[in-house]
Write a protein that holds these residues in place. Sequence first.
Motif, mmCIF file in Angstrom:
data_model
loop_
_atom_site.group_PDB
_atom_site.id
_atom_site.type_symbol
_atom_site.label_atom_id
_atom_site.label_comp_id
_atom_site.label_asym_id
_atom_site.label_seq_id
_atom_site.Cartn_x
_atom_site.Cartn_y
_atom_site.Cartn_z
ATOM 1 N N PHE A 1 0.506 130.693 22.108
ATOM 2 C CA PHE A 1 0.176 132.020 21.584
ATOM 3 C C PHE A 1 -1.314 132.155 21.297
ATOM 4 N N ASP A 2 -1.947 131.087 20.867
ATOM 5 C CA ASP A 2 -3.391 131.118 20.638
ATOM 6 C C ASP A 2 -4.130 131.382 21.948
ATOM 7 N N ALA A 3 -3.787 130.641 22.981
ATOM 8 C CA ALA A 3 -4.452 130.816 24.280
ATOM 9 C C ALA A 3 -4.140 132.190 24.879
ATOM 10 N N ARG B 1 -6.573 140.719 18.226
ATOM 11 C CA ARG B 1 -6.073 139.390 18.596
ATOM 12 C C ARG B 1 -5.684 138.594 17.359
ATOM 13 N N ASP B 2 -6.545 138.608 16.347
ATOM 14 C CA ASP B 2 -6.266 137.849 15.135
ATOM 15 C C ASP B 2 -5.036 138.398 14.399
ATOM 16 N N ALA B 3 -4.894 139.722 14.373
ATOM 17 C CA ALA B 3 -3.716 140.323 13.738
ATOM 18 C C ALA B 3 -2.453 139.925 14.498
ATOM 19 N N TRP B 4 -2.512 140.011 15.833
ATOM 20 C CA TRP B 4 -1.361 139.647 16.659
ATOM 21 C C TRP B 4 -0.975 138.186 16.421
ATOM 22 N N LEU B 5 -1.969 137.307 16.471
ATOM 23 C CA LEU B 5 -1.691 135.880 16.299
ATOM 24 C C LEU B 5 -1.202 135.590 14.884
ATOM 25 N N GLY B 6 -1.720 136.283 13.900
ATOM 26 C CA GLY B 6 -1.253 136.086 12.530
ATOM 27 C C GLY B 6 0.214 136.430 12.374
ATOM 28 N N HIS B 7 0.625 137.551 12.959
ATOM 29 C CA HIS B 7 2.034 137.938 12.878
ATOM 30 C C HIS B 7 2.923 136.990 13.679
ATOM 31 N N MET B 8 2.442 136.561 14.830
ATOM 32 C CA MET B 8 3.244 135.642 15.629
ATOM 33 C C MET B 8 3.338 134.283 14.936
ATOM 34 N N THR B 9 2.265 133.842 14.331
ATOM 35 C CA THR B 9 2.304 132.574 13.590
ATOM 36 C C THR B 9 3.308 132.659 12.445
ATOM 37 N N ALA B 10 3.304 133.765 11.713
ATOM 38 C CA ALA B 10 4.269 133.945 10.621
ATOM 39 C C ALA B 10 5.697 133.942 11.160
ATOM 40 N N ALA B 11 5.912 134.574 12.306
ATOM 41 C CA ALA B 11 7.243 134.596 12.911
ATOM 42 C C ALA B 11 7.674 133.194 13.325
ATOM 43 N N ASP C 1 -3.538 134.808 34.882
ATOM 44 C CA ASP C 1 -2.198 135.261 34.510
ATOM 45 C C ASP C 1 -1.152 134.212 34.852
ATOM 46 N N ASP C 2 -1.240 133.631 36.050
ATOM 47 C CA ASP C 2 -0.261 132.634 36.456
ATOM 48 C C ASP C 2 -0.324 131.405 35.562
ATOM 49 N N ALA C 3 -1.526 130.984 35.188
ATOM 50 C CA ALA C 3 -1.659 129.815 34.319
ATOM 51 C C ALA C 3 -1.067 130.100 32.944
ATOM 52 N N LEU C 4 -1.281 131.311 32.427
ATOM 53 C CA LEU C 4 -0.691 131.675 31.135
ATOM 54 C C LEU C 4 0.820 131.703 31.221
ATOM 55 N N VAL D 1 7.619 121.496 18.693
ATOM 56 C CA VAL D 1 7.962 122.796 19.273
ATOM 57 C C VAL D 1 7.086 123.869 18.644
ATOM 58 N N ARG D 2 6.940 123.808 17.324
ATOM 59 C CA ARG D 2 6.062 124.756 16.630
ATOM 60 C C ARG D 2 4.654 124.700 17.221
ATOM 61 N N ARG D 3 4.120 123.502 17.379
ATOM 62 C CA ARG D 3 2.756 123.330 17.893
ATOM 63 C C ARG D 3 2.659 123.848 19.320
ATOM 64 N N ALA D 4 3.650 123.573 20.151
ATOM 65 C CA ALA D 4 3.616 124.042 21.543
ATOM 66 C C ALA D 4 3.594 125.572 21.585
ATOM 67 N N LEU D 5 4.407 126.208 20.762
ATOM 68 C CA LEU D 5 4.420 127.677 20.733
ATOM 69 C C LEU D 5 3.099 128.231 20.218
#
Length: 135
Positions: free
Chosen positions: A122-124, A94-104, A3-6, A114-118
């Motif tokens: 979010f992937d990890a 997880r895939d649905a969550w990441l898909g929506h976050m990627t679209a956002a 959790d701390d690393a995330l 910045v896009r890549r860092a985010l």
Amino acid sequence: MSDDALAEAPTANVFEAAGGEPAFRELVGRFYARVATDPVLRPVYPEEDLSGATERLTLFLLQSRGGPSLYSQQRGHPRLRLRPQPFAIGRRERDAWLGHMTAAVDSLDLAPGVRRALLDYFDAASTAMINVGRE
């Protein structure tokens, strides 16, 4: 990943580079607009009104990406793996969550770094939330 690393993954000043609090509020608002109608994810967010979830994620992202520590001040330690425990989070969720976050993320005008860092974060983070069907 703990959790701390995330929560403390390198930010490289992502908070400021992304546009500060307004950009993160927009990001999270766009994410939850998609979640609200998603049949896979909506059951993971049982509150009828997603405004509480929206505010919590916004505060967390502000803090974890280099902004003010409002999340910890209001809610304590993020406990990223503990909070979703009442819900079955598998690869599908997880895939649905990441898909929506990627679209956002992609809906914002962000510099490529910045896009890549985010998206890397979010992937990890989304992978770490899987609590059923881990291989």
